[in-house]
Write a protein that holds these residues in place. Structure first.
Motif, short mmCIF file in Angstrom:
data_model
loop_
_atom_site.label_atom_id
_atom_site.label_comp_id
_atom_site.label_asym_id
_atom_site.label_seq_id
_atom_site.Cartn_x
_atom_site.Cartn_y
_atom_site.Cartn_z
N UNK A 16 0.85 -1.19 0.00
CA UNK A 16 0.00 0.00 0.00
C UNK A 16 0.89 1.23 0.00
N UNK A 17 0.83 2.00 -1.08
CA UNK A 17 1.66 3.19 -1.18
C UNK A 17 0.84 4.45 -1.41
N UNK A 18 -0.47 4.32 -1.53
CA UNK A 18 -1.32 5.48 -1.78
C UNK A 18 -2.58 5.35 -0.94
N UNK A 19 -2.93 6.42 -0.23
CA UNK A 19 -4.06 6.36 0.69
C UNK A 19 -4.92 7.61 0.50
N UNK A 21 -4.77 12.31 -2.15
CA UNK A 21 -4.17 11.07 -1.66
C UNK A 21 -2.81 11.36 -1.07
N UNK A 22 -2.41 10.53 -0.12
CA UNK A 22 -1.05 10.57 0.40
C UNK A 22 -0.34 9.37 -0.19
N UNK A 23 0.85 9.62 -0.72
CA UNK A 23 1.64 8.56 -1.34
C UNK A 23 2.98 8.47 -0.61
N UNK A 62 2.73 7.04 10.66
CA UNK A 62 1.65 6.34 11.36
C UNK A 62 0.40 6.18 10.50
N UNK A 63 0.31 6.90 9.41
CA UNK A 63 -0.87 6.82 8.55
C UNK A 63 -0.83 5.61 7.63
#
Length: 131
Positions: free
Chosen positions: A32-35, A86-88, A129-130
């Motif tokens: 998982x690299x993108x949230x 998104x956070x990557x 932590x995310x």
């Protein structure tokens, strides 16, 4: 004696397969690299506290209750209102020997992105932590 050796080999192979299956499941979680962190609402820019310090932007999304205002390095913010953000996390290897994770916030189509600060002051949490 032959049967005992055969049983031992069979037990070792079975245990090895179970361990391998467990490791592959853990590896899938690490991919998982993108949230998704919500849709963009607004931003606020803060000037550097001291000369030479970077400019910061504070990004508010629809998921501010979870993530707070997300801080990134920039003077301007080009995200469009209502755009999905998104956070990557990206593994960087500048010297080719060892590396580190870098985190950025980006638009849905990946055309606009900003590097996140390591520590997110709004929620008092490390960005690591995310994930």
């Amino acid at each position: 004696m032959r049967n005992i050796a055969g049983i031992i080999v069979l037990v070792l192979l079975t245990a090895g397969c179970r361990t391998t299956g467990k490791l592959s499941k853990d590896n899938e979680e690490m991919v998982v690299t993108r949230k998704y962190v919500g849709t963009f609402i607004e931003f606020r820019q803060t000037p550097p506290a001291r000369f030479g310090d970077p400019n910061l932007i504070w990004i508010k999304t629809t998921m501010a209750g979870t993530y707070g205002r997300i801080s990134a390095y920039s003077k301007e913010c080009s995200f469009e209102a209502g755009g999905r953000l998104y956070i990557r996390k990206i593994y960087m290897m500048p010297g080719g020997v060892s590396g580190y994770w870098e985190y950025q916030i980006e638009s849905d189509d990946e055309t606009v992105s900003y590097r996140l600060t390591e520590f997110q002051n709004d929620k008092k949490v490390s960005v690591t932590a995310w994930f």
